[in-house]
Scaffold this active site. Sequence first.
Site, short mmCIF file in Angstrom:
data_model
loop_
_atom_site.label_atom_id
_atom_site.label_comp_id
_atom_site.label_asym_id
_atom_site.label_seq_id
_atom_site.Cartn_x
_atom_site.Cartn_y
_atom_site.Cartn_z
N SER A 59 77.58 -32.92 52.17
CA SER A 59 77.85 -31.50 52.01
C SER A 59 76.64 -30.79 51.37
CB SER A 59 79.13 -31.31 51.20
OG SER A 59 79.60 -30.01 51.29
N ASP A 99 84.38 -29.99 61.50
CA ASP A 99 84.21 -29.92 60.05
C ASP A 99 84.47 -28.49 59.58
OD1 ASP A 99 83.05 -29.68 57.40
OD2 ASP A 99 81.92 -31.51 57.81
N HIS A 124 85.85 -33.19 56.77
CA HIS A 124 84.54 -32.85 56.21
C HIS A 124 83.76 -34.12 55.89
CE1 HIS A 124 81.45 -30.75 54.16
NE2 HIS A 124 81.81 -31.12 52.96
#
Length: 537
Positions: A246, A478, A506
């Site tokens: 991320s 995602d 994710h």
Amino acid sequence: MHIRRIARRTPTRPRTRTRTVAAAALLSAATLLVSACSSGNTSTTTAAASAETAQLAALPHSTPSSLAPYYDQKLTWRSCGVPGFQCATMKAPLDYANPGAGDVRLAVARKKATGKAKPLGSLLVNPGGPGGSAVDYLQQYAGIGYPAEVRARYDMVAVDPRGVARSEPVECLNGRQMDAYTETDVTPDDHRETDALVGAYKKFAEACGTHSAQLLRHVSTADSARDMDIARAVLGDQKLNYVGASYGTFLGATYAGLFPDRVGRMVLDGAMDPSLSARQLNLEQTAGFETAFQSFAKDCAKRTGCPLGAKGSTPAEIADNLRTFFLKLDAHPLPTGDADGRKLTESLGTTGVIAAMYDQAEWEQLRDALHAAMTENDGAGLLALSDSYYERDPDGRYSNLMSANAAVNCLDLPPAFTSPEQVEKSLPAFEKASPVFGPNMAWASLNCAYWPVKATGEPHRITAKGAAPIVVVGTTRDPATPYPWARSLASQLSSGRLLTYVGDGHTAYGRGSACIDSAIDTYLLHGTPPANGKRCS
């Protein structure tokens, strides 16, 4: 109040979370950017990633003499209190432009390689955020949950970035104040509610400026990337081996851009696109959450007892029912049985739903929570999901995740919006991106407008020319880091290799795809990256 969520994994089952973007975390040190002309046409990822966008310039290969004491320091390792892990404190300059102005003390943790074969050095891990504790991530998941073969060959290492958790944390509101902040209506219906929302943002910003005035100017992603190079040196590694998830992908890509010749084996999972403005990031992430919600809605409609519609309902019908539910919460918050008397407001309820979009393993929990709220007048389940998003414990204490998140985001890029009027003009675009979450995310994008420290970054491309192969991983559905961002980052990086996971949730590594895990493990262990464009499911 939605801000980007961290990618978190638990020891028992890899789960991912990442804070939604209210102000994108992009590079802060403008002096590191090579300016270029821009046509101003940056309405899409492809356009924003064009050659006209500013590019990140590499730092000189030689280390300035003023930084030598930091690069030459010796770490003193001690027991962390967690079996098998060691901890230390590393110093870095508060201000890289003026190293004599003082230090920041950064928490470092490691778990030594467990195998008898020749070690491959250190493998730094970062779960994202910004604001996620890398030390917690290492101790709770990566140091015991990464594949045994990887842990056998690498010293698993984490550094809490400056301003985060154990590394001189940014401080803003106390627990009760945070409760009030998270309950604030983020979809104002009139001027009074708009003023209340603006007031909440201002109060949060002022508190951060009061409690962490000096630190707020020096928590940029560029600063943390330079800290990672000090960590590489003091750990005795010639190259940085790294897995970032991320926001951790932006941190890793920034490191690669600044120190391309020092990149070892680097995996960027759930990639961000540094070429986008804060408003673009927010808008595209809003669309990402809509994509995730559509997957949830289709799954829910297949099940008997879906709280948002009868079996066979269309995703549009389920979305309409959820919006109706949110409107009812806005008018009549639900009891939750919370010890502090908190009720489930529209804001907290929306956050609870968003929290479950990060991992399809949480869809069942979300269905149960919605059923209890919609049929039994019980908001406890959605409140629990919201509390997990904000990292609020049962005693009413919050981690500093939200504070650090805003501090980095608001320094790294100019705000998405600077006034309520700008938000109102952009509402149609956000509502088109997501009829369910659009208004909430548009207003949440106003949070950096009142920040006490002016942003120092701008959208830019990262090429990292000369770096070793960098594996960029994207998941097609995602919610928090939409798949086009991975495509864009992989195309920007001169040595980028795009690895695609066709699925929900994710990030991809450790989520159950043998294809993804094998490709990444092979790269980490043998240095052989997957073929560019490889797709897995």
